[in-house]
Design a protein around this motif. Structure first.
Motif, PDB file in Angstrom:
ATOM      1  N   LYS A  22       0.805  -1.242   0.160  1.00  0.00           N
ATOM      2  CA  LYS A  22      -0.098  -0.100  -0.060  1.00  0.00           C
ATOM      3  C   LYS A  22       0.927   1.206  -0.065  1.00  0.00           C
ATOM      4  N   LYS A  23       1.989   1.256   0.655  1.00  0.00           N
ATOM      5  CA  LYS A  23       2.911   2.562   0.754  1.00  0.00           C
ATOM      6  C   LYS A  23       3.478   2.714  -0.703  1.00  0.00           C
ATOM      7  N   LEU A  24       4.170   1.707  -1.378  1.00  0.00           N
ATOM      8  CA  LEU A  24       4.725   2.001  -2.478  1.00  0.00           C
ATOM      9  C   LEU A  24       3.729   1.857  -3.911  1.00  0.00           C
ATOM     10  N   ILE A  25       2.523   1.544  -3.504  1.00  0.00           N
ATOM     11  CA  ILE A  25       1.538   1.266  -4.649  1.00  0.00           C
ATOM     12  C   ILE A  25       1.940   0.308  -5.636  1.00  0.00           C
ATOM     13  N   LEU A  26       2.233  -0.732  -4.891  1.00  0.00           N
ATOM     14  CA  LEU A  26       2.512  -1.954  -5.912  1.00  0.00           C
ATOM     15  C   LEU A  26       1.145  -2.717  -6.205  1.00  0.00           C
ATOM     16  N   PRO A  27       1.008  -3.162  -7.523  1.00  0.00           N
ATOM     17  CA  PRO A  27      -0.366  -4.050  -8.007  1.00  0.00           C
ATOM     18  C   PRO A  27      -0.299  -5.388  -7.538  1.00  0.00           C
ATOM     19  N   GLN A  28      -1.309  -5.971  -7.314  1.00  0.00           N
ATOM     20  CA  GLN A  28      -1.363  -7.543  -7.207  1.00  0.00           C
ATOM     21  C   GLN A  28      -1.322  -8.130  -8.798  1.00  0.00           C
ATOM     22  N   ASN A  29      -1.797  -7.100  -9.779  1.00  0.00           N
ATOM     23  CA  ASN A  29      -1.658  -7.824 -11.186  1.00  0.00           C
ATOM     24  C   ASN A  29      -1.521  -6.571 -12.122  1.00  0.00           C
ATOM     25  N   SER A  30      -0.739  -6.964 -13.310  1.00  0.00           N
ATOM     26  CA  SER A  30      -0.607  -6.141 -14.362  1.00  0.00           C
ATOM     27  C   SER A  30      -1.949  -5.430 -15.063  1.00  0.00           C
ATOM     28  N   SER A  31      -1.906  -4.581 -15.765  1.00  0.00           N
ATOM     29  CA  SER A  31      -3.163  -4.067 -16.093  1.00  0.00           C
ATOM     30  C   SER A  31      -2.709  -3.450 -17.589  1.00  0.00           C
ATOM     31  N   VAL A  32      -3.765  -3.158 -18.475  1.00  0.00           N
ATOM     32  CA  VAL A  32      -3.578  -2.333 -19.858  1.00  0.00           C
ATOM     33  C   VAL A  32      -4.674  -1.401 -19.896  1.00  0.00           C
ATOM     34  N   SER A  33      -4.183  -0.266 -20.231  1.00  0.00           N
ATOM     35  CA  SER A  33      -5.090   0.788 -20.635  1.00  0.00           C
ATOM     36  C   SER A  33      -4.886   1.548 -21.826  1.00  0.00           C
ATOM     37  N   MET A  34      -5.617   2.467 -22.147  1.00  0.00           N
ATOM     38  CA  MET A  34      -5.656   3.520 -23.298  1.00  0.00           C
ATOM     39  C   MET A  34      -5.750   4.927 -22.719  1.00  0.00           C
ATOM     40  N   THR A  35      -4.762   5.686 -23.030  1.00  0.00           N
ATOM     41  CA  THR A  35      -4.558   7.028 -22.581  1.00  0.00           C
ATOM     42  C   THR A  35      -5.563   7.771 -23.631  1.00  0.00           C
ATOM     43  N   LEU A  36      -6.268   8.687 -22.829  1.00  0.00           N
ATOM     44  CA  LEU A  36      -7.644   9.380 -23.533  1.00  0.00           C
ATOM     45  C   LEU A  36      -6.985  10.660 -24.298  1.00  0.00           C
ATOM     46  N   ASP A  37      -7.569  11.094 -25.318  1.00  0.00           N
ATOM     47  CA  ASP A  37      -7.145  12.580 -25.860  1.00  0.00           C
ATOM     48  C   ASP A  37      -7.952  13.557 -25.329  1.00  0.00           C
ATOM     49  N   SER A  38      -9.023  13.356 -24.880  1.00  0.00           N
ATOM     50  CA  SER A  38      -9.900  14.494 -24.533  1.00  0.00           C
ATOM     51  C   SER A  38     -10.449  14.700 -23.134  1.00  0.00           C
ATOM     52  N   MET A  39      -9.589  13.878 -22.044  1.00  0.00           N
ATOM     53  CA  MET A  39      -9.921  14.220 -20.641  1.00  0.00           C
ATOM     54  C   MET A  39      -8.524  14.548 -20.054  1.00  0.00           C
ATOM     55  N   GLY A  40      -8.308  15.740 -19.783  1.00  0.00           N
ATOM     56  CA  GLY A  40      -6.918  16.071 -19.382  1.00  0.00           C
ATOM     57  C   GLY A  40      -6.809  16.966 -18.080  1.00  0.00           C
ATOM     58  N   VAL A  41      -5.516  16.944 -17.364  1.00  0.00           N
ATOM     59  CA  VAL A  41      -5.619  17.957 -16.305  1.00  0.00           C
ATOM     60  C   VAL A  41      -4.244  18.520 -16.580  1.00  0.00           C
ATOM     61  N   HIS A  42      -4.293  19.969 -16.259  1.00  0.00           N
ATOM     62  CA  HIS A  42      -3.151  20.929 -16.502  1.00  0.00           C
ATOM     63  C   HIS A  42      -2.796  21.399 -15.118  1.00  0.00           C
ATOM     64  N   THR A  43      -1.411  21.342 -14.650  1.00  0.00           N
ATOM     65  CA  THR A  43      -1.263  21.482 -13.047  1.00  0.00           C
ATOM     66  C   THR A  43       0.288  22.244 -13.078  1.00  0.00           C
ATOM     67  N   THR A  44       0.077  23.022 -12.300  1.00  0.00           N
ATOM     68  CA  THR A  44       1.311  23.772 -11.895  1.00  0.00           C
ATOM     69  C   THR A  44       1.693  23.539 -10.723  1.00  0.00           C
ATOM     70  N   VAL A  45       3.152  23.104 -10.370  1.00  0.00           N
ATOM     71  CA  VAL A  45       3.897  23.018  -8.867  1.00  0.00           C
ATOM     72  C   VAL A  45       4.734  23.920  -8.818  1.00  0.00           C
ATOM     73  N   GLU A  46       4.857  24.460  -7.357  1.00  0.00           N
ATOM     74  CA  GLU A  46       5.954  25.623  -6.901  1.00  0.00           C
ATOM     75  C   GLU A  46       6.392  24.977  -5.690  1.00  0.00           C
ATOM     76  N   PHE A  47       7.512  24.727  -5.562  1.00  0.00           N
ATOM     77  CA  PHE A  47       8.389  24.472  -4.208  1.00  0.00           C
ATOM     78  C   PHE A  47       8.937  25.640  -3.782  1.00  0.00           C
ATOM     79  N   ASP A  48       8.824  26.310  -2.669  1.00  0.00           N
ATOM     80  CA  ASP A  48       9.306  27.383  -2.155  1.00  0.00           C
ATOM     81  C   ASP A  48       9.369  27.541  -0.577  1.00  0.00           C
TER      82      ASP A  48
END
Ligand code: PMV
Length: 331
Positions: A22-48
């Motif tokens: 649970k800490k390292l988020i390691l799965p019990q099983n492999s998985s396969v996905s498709m990345t979508l073209d029209s559902m996205g997130v835009h993020t800015t991060v600043e450490f200061d």
């Protein structure tokens, strides 16, 4: 110490359901996905140094202290650990789709955070390292680092360095492939995937059956994608989704993410199929239905969906690209 990125959601054809760490988020099983073209997130991060605590703003709302914010600050901790930094951060994120409703918002959001966050700390990770970082932020985010069709390899090692998302085919591999996302409720789900899968691993009597059939499902879907065999990919994805929901339903207490509109869509897809309109469905930890189809049938499917009660919105997705940096900072 500021960086911005854009990342897309992904929808699994073969699902990830259950962690072995649970800490390292390691799965019990492999998985396969498709990345979508029209559902996205835009993020800015600043450490200061000017921040004395992490500030997280998603879609113009600052998150209060609590479970939702903790998911992001835990991810920031993993990024700080990798970048050997103690600095607090400001994170501002905007999504072009509803969050927390079973639309893989955490995959897009946390892949974008992993990319912008590591860059803001001066790290230049390659795609595998970035996927490992994204995985530590949220499992399915490991699959949003790359575009097209992606396999998250389970891995065997305890340190998780062999558990990451790897592109199987790029986004232009199968241009006719579509997912039609039918949104049946915009409410945030009551049981997050993290809690749901943990209950399943602990309580579902059939969990081992799931694990025993996963490798076969993965091979079938990979073969189907390689040969563009739509029937094989669609049928395998639908069967795998039903197996995952069967686990949820037979967990004690039962977890049911579907609502009446979800059920209406499932029945309709099965009926159309009997009538010769070949399409399949997949559903994640929420009530939305993703219809897998080919471009030639889109118009008919959209028309048919109009006749089903309880659909709030429909979004058409093609295979999309992976996470990337942008100079377009949100603050
Ligand atoms: O990464 P999480 O915690 O959002 O879990 C994702 C779980 C499913 O969406 C149901 C399946 C998957 O593989 O994406």
């Amino acid at each position: 110490m500021k960086a911005s990125s854009k990342a897309n959601s992904n929808i699994a054809l073969i699902k990830y359901w259950g962690k072995r760490d649970k800490k390292l988020i390691l799965p019990q099983n492999s998985s396969v996905s498709m990345t979508l073209d029209s559902m996205g997130v835009h993020t800015t991060v600043e450490f200061d140094e000017k921040y004395d605590k992490d500030i997280v703003i998603i879609n113009d709302q600052e998150l209060p202290e609590g479970e939702g914010k903790k998911e992001v600050t835990d991810a920031l901790d993993a990024i700080r650990e990798r970048g050997k930094s103690q600095l607090k951060a400001k994170v501002l994120s905007k999504s072009n789709f509803p969050i927390g409703a079973g639309l893989a918002s955490s995959a897009a959001g946390l892949a974008a955070l992993a990319l912008a966050g590591t860059k803001a700390l001066g790290l230049d990770l390659d795609s595998r390292e970035l996927s490992i970082m994204a995985r530590r932020c949220s499992g399915s985010a490991s699959r949003s680092v790359d575009g097209g069709f992606v396999q998250w390899i389970r891995g065997e090692q305890e340190d998780g360095l062999d558990s990451y998302g790897k592109q199987l085919f790029p986004e232009d591999h199968w241009p006719e492939f579509r997912m039609v996302v039918a949104i049946t409720s915009l409410a945030e789900k009551k049981i997050k995937s993290r809690a749901g899968m943990s209950k399943t691993v602990d309580n579902c009597p059939y969990y081992n059956c799931w694990l025993n059939t996963i490798d076969e499902d993965i091979e079938k879907v990979k073969d189907g994608l390689a040969r563009k065999d739509f029937t094989l990919v669609g049928r395998t994805a639908e069967e795998n989704c039903m197996k995952m929901h069967a686990l949820m339903i037979t967990t004690k207490p039962s977890i049911i993410y579907w609502n009446p509109a979800t059920m209406r869509i499932l029945h309709s897809v099965m009926e159309w199929r009997d009538d010769g309109l070949e399409s399949y469905f997949t559903i994640d930890a929420g009530p939305q239905v993703k219809i897998i189809c080919l471009e030639k049938d889109l118009k008919t499917i959209k028309e048919k969906l109009k006749g089903i009660e309880g659909i709030e919105d429909v979004v058409i997705c093609k295979p999309g690209k992976g996470a990337e940096l942008t100079e377009d900072h949100l603050f």
